[in-house]
Design an enzyme around this catalytic site. Structure first.
Site, mmCIF file in Angstrom:
data_model
loop_
_atom_site.group_PDB
_atom_site.id
_atom_site.type_symbol
_atom_site.label_atom_id
_atom_site.label_comp_id
_atom_site.label_asym_id
_atom_site.label_seq_id
_atom_site.Cartn_x
_atom_site.Cartn_y
_atom_site.Cartn_z
ATOM 1 N N LYS A 189 0.832 -0.952 -0.309
ATOM 2 C CA LYS A 189 -0.178 -0.261 0.185
ATOM 3 C C LYS A 189 1.058 1.487 0.249
ATOM 4 O O LYS A 189 1.190 1.711 0.809
ATOM 5 C CB LYS A 189 -0.964 -0.042 1.262
ATOM 6 N N GLU A 264 10.605 1.201 10.043
ATOM 7 C CA GLU A 264 11.091 2.389 10.118
ATOM 8 C C GLU A 264 9.960 4.116 10.047
ATOM 9 O O GLU A 264 9.379 4.313 9.556
ATOM 10 C CB GLU A 264 11.468 2.326 8.323
ATOM 11 N N CYS A 298 13.554 10.841 6.696
ATOM 12 C CA CYS A 298 12.980 10.458 8.022
ATOM 13 C C CYS A 298 14.629 10.687 8.861
ATOM 14 O O CYS A 298 15.337 10.779 10.421
ATOM 15 C CB CYS A 298 12.996 9.448 8.852
ATOM 16 N N GLU A 395 10.744 16.144 15.003
ATOM 17 C CA GLU A 395 10.963 16.673 13.443
ATOM 18 C C GLU A 395 10.117 17.428 13.088
ATOM 19 O O GLU A 395 9.026 17.380 12.941
ATOM 20 C CB GLU A 395 10.564 15.323 12.531
HETATM 21 P P1 ADP Z 1 3.343 11.412 7.906
HETATM 22 O O1 ADP Z 1 3.339 11.813 8.200
HETATM 23 O O2 ADP Z 1 4.369 10.650 7.131
HETATM 24 O O3 ADP Z 1 2.195 10.684 5.869
HETATM 25 P P2 ADP Z 1 1.667 8.731 7.845
HETATM 26 O O4 ADP Z 1 2.279 7.210 8.967
HETATM 27 O O5 ADP Z 1 0.653 8.909 7.971
HETATM 28 O O6 ADP Z 1 3.684 9.632 7.869
HETATM 29 O O7 ADP Z 1 1.972 7.947 6.023
HETATM 30 C C1 ADP Z 1 2.446 7.116 6.197
HETATM 31 C C2 ADP Z 1 1.800 5.570 5.560
HETATM 32 O O8 ADP Z 1 0.869 5.163 6.664
HETATM 33 C C3 ADP Z 1 1.230 5.857 4.708
HETATM 34 O O9 ADP Z 1 1.171 5.231 3.153
HETATM 35 C C4 ADP Z 1 -0.229 5.729 5.189
HETATM 36 O O10 ADP Z 1 -1.294 6.245 3.666
HETATM 37 C C5 ADP Z 1 -0.035 5.157 6.047
HETATM 38 N N1 ADP Z 1 -1.914 4.856 6.597
HETATM 39 C C6 ADP Z 1 -1.235 6.212 7.869
HETATM 40 N N2 ADP Z 1 -2.476 5.489 8.717
HETATM 41 C C7 ADP Z 1 -2.625 4.308 8.349
HETATM 42 C C8 ADP Z 1 -3.311 3.645 9.412
HETATM 43 N N3 ADP Z 1 -4.078 3.641 10.834
HETATM 44 N N4 ADP Z 1 -2.715 2.231 8.485
HETATM 45 C C9 ADP Z 1 -2.347 1.392 8.227
HETATM 46 N N5 ADP Z 1 -1.599 2.433 7.490
HETATM 47 C C10 ADP Z 1 -1.848 3.998 7.525
#
Ligand code: ADP
Length: 498
Positions: A189, A264, A298, A395
């Site tokens: 994903k 990560e 990061c 960050e």
């Molecule tokens: P950022 O703030 O860098 O976007 P996130 O952790 O929100 O970091 O997003 C990183 C990845 O995690 C993206 O692919 C996002 O769609 C996915 N993501 C965000 N929330 C969830 C969740 N609750 N479960 C699974 N994947 C998620």
């Protein structure tokens, strides 16, 4: 903008790489309910494409496909799998210009950086196309005369991979390549903000001959897709790159089915410049370490700690260098800093700068939104920063460099380690003995000594503390996708004595 125009600004040499559907069991697919999601160019706000907004059922289909594909894929020889990975690598490089353009269009980073990302991202595929052939087991000297003890390594099973938007290609290849080399199948994903590069890479994997169901790509409702992965008994491994907040949610959810997990997460990288540093080298290091990808990695430098004796000279030389950075659209020649990914990122950067200034920091350069508008922010240097400011703890994920003064080595180490994160740290000194002791004292997974560009497919990337679990890249990275199986051969008769 009109629907008909969507995609018109995506001009690739090979338009076959402009994929706007998910990939499930080797078929390009829409969401079950046909919902879509717009992908924007952060430099202009233009809609580049509409991709499927998939959910639980789509994710479950992808998991089922990966599950069926697992046995035949894992039972192939590593040499067979690695041949296909090598072909995928060749195709990635052959299509470097298109992949780089897609990265710049959906992420905003300058084209030179995007080209660098294709080489870096492709590097993982090339590396694991070789490393997959070296998944050796062990024969353990047995304490019993009648038993022989062996260890074999086997693919962990179906992998769920969730990736962020800041490296739309490299974050994908560094998970997919070792997983496939190990014999796992995968449901990926990508971030909803940058799915086009992932889909183009998946098309190249299809062209390389990676069989149906081995690599599946779904995107849309992150929470639903994430939950489908976490709830599935078939998915035996989760690999995630993203925020610490989401990483913790996934770690908790993984306990339901006790999945193997690698994370990560966020960082809060210190860059320490000692009195005995080479100032020119340190300025260059700070520049690359801070402003690449507009500060949105990061491992980007988050805090610059400068020793008293070199502080004034460094801040003057660094500020001059920052003034020369060119902000603009990533596809324009000569641009060194693109936009931030979205409005939320811009607001966070503004909040950090306002917070620092309200607590006594001084702006040496920048400090405001850029005149280009949108999500462009000026490359910024702040001096007089301290540990009471937000930017010391969190960050900033933007082009803001806070300078902080220190006197002694001990003070620098304490400041550097005073964080819940432990991803990357950097130190500049011309004295190797000094540097070695500093590197040992830094509580981080990675240390750059006189270097801020440390990432490479051949080196283990990962953090300590709340920066995550596990390592990606290098010979260690493939272990994340393997289970150890201990085999005991019993009732072995007396050895031949002839
Ligand atoms: P950022 O703030 O860098 O976007 P996130 O952790 O929100 O970091 O997003 C990183 C990845 O995690 C993206 O692919 C996002 O769609 C996915 N993501 C965000 N929330 C969830 C969740 N609750 N479960 C699974 N994947 C998620």
């Amino acid at each position: 903008m009109g629907f008909a125009q969507v995609g018109a600004m995506v001009q690739l040499k090979n338009m076959g790489l402009f994929k706007t559907q998910g990939l499930i069991n080797g078929e390009w697919a829409n969401a079950l309910d046909n919902r879509t999601l717009a992908v924007n160019n952060p430099a202009t706000g233009d809609v580049l494409a509409n991709v499927p907004f998939m959910g639980k059922i789509d994710a479950e289909k992808a998991i089922a496909a990966a599950s069926v594909a697992f046995l035949p894929w894992s039972k192939r020889t590593a040499f067979d799998r690695c041949k296909l990975l090598r072909k995928w690598f060749d195709l990635i490089l052959e299509n470097k210009d298109d992949l780089a353009k897609l990265i710049t269009l959906e992420n905003g980073k300058p084209l030179t950086e995007a080209n660098g990302e294709v080489v870096y991202g492709g590097g993982f595929v090339e590396y694991y196309a070789e490393e997959g052939k070296r998944v050796f087991g062990d024969i353990i000297p047995s304490p019993f005369p009648t038993k022989r003890m062996l260890v074999m390594k086997q693919a962990v099973g179906v992998v769920g991979a969730i990736t962020p938007w800041n490296f739309p290609l490299a974050m994908i290849t560094r998970k997919v390549a070792p997983a496939l080399a190990a014999g796992c199948t995968i449901v990926l994903k990508p971030a909803e903000l940058t799915p086009l590069t992932a889909l183009a890479a998946a098309e190249l994997a299809v062209q390389a001959g990676i069989p149906s169901g081995v690599l599946n790509v779904v995107m849309g409702d992150a929470v639903e897709i994430g939950a489908a992965m976490m709830d599935s008994n078939e998915v035996r491994k989760i690999t995630f790159t993203g925020s610490t907040h989401v990483g913790k949610l996934l770690m908790a959810a993984a306990s339901k089915t006790v999945k193997k997990i690698s994370l990560e997460l966020g960082g809060n990288a210190p860059l320490i410049i000692f009195n005995d540093a080479d100032i020119e080298i340190a300025v260059q290091g700070a520049l690359y370490g801070k402003y690449r990808n507009a500060g949105q990695t990061c491992v980007c430098v988050n805090r610059i700690l400068v020793q008293d004796g070199i502080y004034d000279k460094f801040s003057e030389a660094f500020t001059k260098a920052v003034q020369k950075l060119r902000v603009g659209h990533g596809l324009d020649p000569g641009v060194t800093q693109g936009p931030l990914i979205n409005e939320a990122s811009l607001k966070k950067v503004e909040a950090h700068v306002q917070d620092a200034v309200s607590k006594g920091a001084k702006v040496l350069v920048g400090g405001k939104r850029h005149s280009l508008g949108g999500t462009f922010y000026q490359p910024t240097v702040l001096c007089g920063c301290n540990d009471e400011m937000l930017i010391f703890r969190e960050e900033v994920f933007g082009p803001v460099a806070p300078l902080m003064r220190f006197q002694t080595d001990e003070e620098a180490i304490k400041m550097a380690n005073d964080t819940e994160y432990g991803l990357a740290a950097y130190a500049y000194t011309e004295n190797i003995e000094h540097g070695w002791r500093i590197a040992e004292a830094l509580d981080y997974g990675m240390v750059g000594l006189n270097e801020t560009l440390i990432s490479s497919e051949v080196a283990p990337f990962g953090g300590t503390k709340q920066s995550g679990l596990g390592r990606e890249g290098s010979n260690y990275g493939i272990d994340e996708y393997l289970e150890l199986k201990y085999l005991c051969l019993g009732n072995i008769k007396q050895p031949f004595m002839c």
